[in-house]
Design an enzyme around this catalytic site. Structure first.
Site, PDB file in Angstrom:
ATOM      1  CE1 TYR A   1      12.093   7.972   8.298  1.00 44.34           C
ATOM      2  CE2 TYR A   1       9.792   7.502   8.754  1.00 44.34           C
ATOM      3  CZ  TYR A   1      10.973   7.194   8.110  1.00 44.34           C
ATOM      4  OH  TYR A   1      11.040   6.116   7.262  1.00 44.34           O
TER       5      TYR A   1
ATOM      6  CB  ILE B   1      10.983  -2.778   6.011  1.00 44.63           C
ATOM      7  CG1 ILE B   1       9.777  -2.185   5.263  1.00 44.63           C
ATOM      8  CG2 ILE B   1      11.703  -3.850   5.189  1.00 44.63           C
ATOM      9  CD1 ILE B   1       8.701  -3.156   4.862  1.00 44.63           C
TER      10      ILE B   1
ATOM     11  CE  LYS C   1      10.904   8.479   4.741  1.00 43.28           C
ATOM     12  NZ  LYS C   1      11.724   8.179   3.542  1.00 43.28           N
TER      13      LYS C   1
HETATM   14  P1  NAD Z   1      18.932   1.867   6.019  1.00 46.18           P
HETATM   15  O1  NAD Z   1      19.412   2.717   7.141  1.00 46.18           O
HETATM   16  O2  NAD Z   1      19.163   0.399   6.052  1.00 46.18           O
HETATM   17  O3  NAD Z   1      19.488   2.422   4.629  1.00 46.18           O
HETATM   18  C1  NAD Z   1      19.521   3.785   4.320  1.00 46.18           C
HETATM   19  C2  NAD Z   1      20.734   4.030   3.445  1.00 46.18           C
HETATM   20  O4  NAD Z   1      20.729   5.415   3.059  1.00 46.18           O
HETATM   21  C3  NAD Z   1      22.055   3.774   4.185  1.00 46.18           C
HETATM   22  O5  NAD Z   1      22.840   2.861   3.442  1.00 46.18           O
HETATM   23  C4  NAD Z   1      22.711   5.150   4.253  1.00 46.18           C
HETATM   24  O6  NAD Z   1      24.120   5.121   4.142  1.00 46.18           O
HETATM   25  C5  NAD Z   1      22.071   5.853   3.066  1.00 46.18           C
HETATM   26  N1  NAD Z   1      22.105   7.312   3.192  1.00 46.18           N
HETATM   27  C6  NAD Z   1      21.858   8.062   4.288  1.00 46.18           C
HETATM   28  N2  NAD Z   1      22.025   9.359   4.010  1.00 46.18           N
HETATM   29  C7  NAD Z   1      22.380   9.431   2.701  1.00 46.18           C
HETATM   30  C8  NAD Z   1      22.689  10.516   1.831  1.00 46.18           C
HETATM   31  N3  NAD Z   1      22.689  11.796   2.257  1.00 46.18           N
HETATM   32  N4  NAD Z   1      22.982  10.240   0.542  1.00 46.18           N
HETATM   33  C9  NAD Z   1      22.998   8.950   0.099  1.00 46.18           C
HETATM   34  N5  NAD Z   1      22.749   7.890   0.884  1.00 46.18           N
HETATM   35  C10 NAD Z   1      22.428   8.133   2.180  1.00 46.18           C
HETATM   36  O7  NAD Z   1      17.370   2.184   5.907  1.00 46.18           O
HETATM   37  P2  NAD Z   1      16.186   1.393   5.190  1.00 46.18           P
HETATM   38  O8  NAD Z   1      15.353   0.833   6.255  1.00 46.18           O
HETATM   39  O9  NAD Z   1      16.699   0.559   4.092  1.00 46.18           O
HETATM   40  O10 NAD Z   1      15.378   2.647   4.610  1.00 46.18           O
HETATM   41  C11 NAD Z   1      15.395   3.006   3.242  1.00 46.18           C
HETATM   42  C12 NAD Z   1      14.276   4.000   3.031  1.00 46.18           C
HETATM   43  O11 NAD Z   1      13.041   3.403   3.419  1.00 46.18           O
HETATM   44  C13 NAD Z   1      14.399   5.268   3.871  1.00 46.18           C
HETATM   45  O12 NAD Z   1      13.953   6.373   3.098  1.00 46.18           O
HETATM   46  C14 NAD Z   1      13.457   5.016   5.013  1.00 46.18           C
HETATM   47  O13 NAD Z   1      12.984   6.214   5.582  1.00 46.18           O
HETATM   48  C15 NAD Z   1      12.362   4.247   4.321  1.00 46.18           C
HETATM   49  N6  NAD Z   1      11.517   3.437   5.168  1.00 46.18           N
HETATM   50  C16 NAD Z   1      12.055   2.459   5.938  1.00 46.18           C
HETATM   51  C17 NAD Z   1      11.205   1.703   6.733  1.00 46.18           C
HETATM   52  C18 NAD Z   1      11.722   0.605   7.609  1.00 46.18           C
HETATM   53  O14 NAD Z   1      10.946   0.094   8.423  1.00 46.18           O
HETATM   54  N7  NAD Z   1      12.962   0.189   7.488  1.00 46.18           N
HETATM   55  C19 NAD Z   1       9.828   1.949   6.736  1.00 46.18           C
HETATM   56  C20 NAD Z   1       9.327   2.951   5.909  1.00 46.18           C
HETATM   57  C21 NAD Z   1      10.182   3.687   5.132  1.00 46.18           C
END
Ligand code: NAD
Length: 252
Positions: free
Chosen positions: A156, A189, A160
């Protein structure tokens, strides 16, 4: 709510998840028309229900690891709304647990395929449309783990860091053609991704709380407002940069 995105058309990948769902809502609230894209049809339809935005929002199933699927998504946005001004490349997966030497090559490749190659494929599909219409704004979701590391997240963290490099490279190539490219770096988040980690590793959230000087974890709304600003003309001089929304995570 200001209508700073009136007339703009956006797409959000991972739009069925925590951050993507709220971003799609905030973009609609600011006046944009939005195509929500996700691998999961149920999640995407859940976002349509959540937004309740009528004709201003549509769902298209798309897989960021598949160029044909992403090209279809861009075409669907153009067919429906006539253009593509804002792309929030946000779909992502995580892999927590094994130390680096115990991560399988397949596990590592899968995270890179979605989180990093998926952003490359998304931009590859979006940029020709933005060039054809004279510009646009791309916002890639990286993470505070794009500029730092924690244990047990090697794939991961790598993905990133890569998203930030890719964002900078794209900005250098396309900013003079009207396409701004930036990365948003969320701290931790509250989303389904984090809930799933808390279930596997009880205490995970509390441990991470100490890394946020602001004293709380983030909300999807915190990130969504930054994405909306980066997509708007108010951010006209912002490109090639990383915008942390992390409660001070990277300040420590
Ligand atoms: P989440 O798991 O709630 O949502 C991710 C979504 O991506 C899901 O709906 C999933 O179905 C979709 N997905 C997965 N693989 C896919 C693909 N191949 N094609 C299309 N859609 C796909 O996650 P989130 O927390 O909303 O994260 C969203 C982004 O933010 C991600 O890139 C994650 O790495 C990043 N992020 C999240 C956090 C956190 O704390 N939640 C922190 C930093 C970065």
């Amino acid at each position: 709510m200001s209508n700073s995105l009136d007339g703009k058309v956006a797409l959000v990948t991972g739009g069925g998840g925590g951050i993507g769902r709220e971003t799609a809502k905030v973009l609609v609230d600011h006046g944009a028309r939005v195509v929500v894209a996700d691998l999961s049809e149920d999640a995407g339809n859940g976002t349509l229900e959540y937004i309740d935005g009528g004709d201003a929002v549509a769902f298209v199933r798309a897989d960021v690891t598949d160029l044909a699927s992403m090209q279809h998504l861009v075409q669907a946005a153009v067919d429906r709304y006539g253009r593509l001004d804002i792309a929030h490349n946000n779909a992502g997966i995580e892999l927590t647990g094994p130390d680096l030497a115990d991560v399988t090559v397949e596990q590592f490749d899968k995270v890179i395929a979605v989180n990093l190659t998926g952003v490359f494929i998304s931009m590859k599909a979006e940029i020709p449309q933005m060039l054809a219409q004279g510009g646009g704004s791309i916002i890639n979701t990286a993470s505070s783990l794009g500029q730092s590391a924690i244990a047990h997240q090697s794939a991961y963290v790598t993905s990133k860091h890569g998203v930030i490099g890719l964002t900078r490279a794209a900005a250098v190539e396309y900013s003079d053609k009207g396409i701004r490219v930036n990365a948003v770096l969320p701290g931790v988040i509250q989303t389904p991704m984090i809930d799933a980690l808390e279930e596997t590793y009880p205490g995970f959230k509390d441990a991470l709380l100490t890394k946020h000087p602001i004293g709380r974890l983030g909300t999807p709304h915190d990130v969504a407002e930054m994405v909306a600003w980066l997509g708007s003309d108010a951010a006209a001089f912002a490109t090639g940069s990383q915008f942390a929304v992390d409660g001070g995570y990277l300040a420590i």
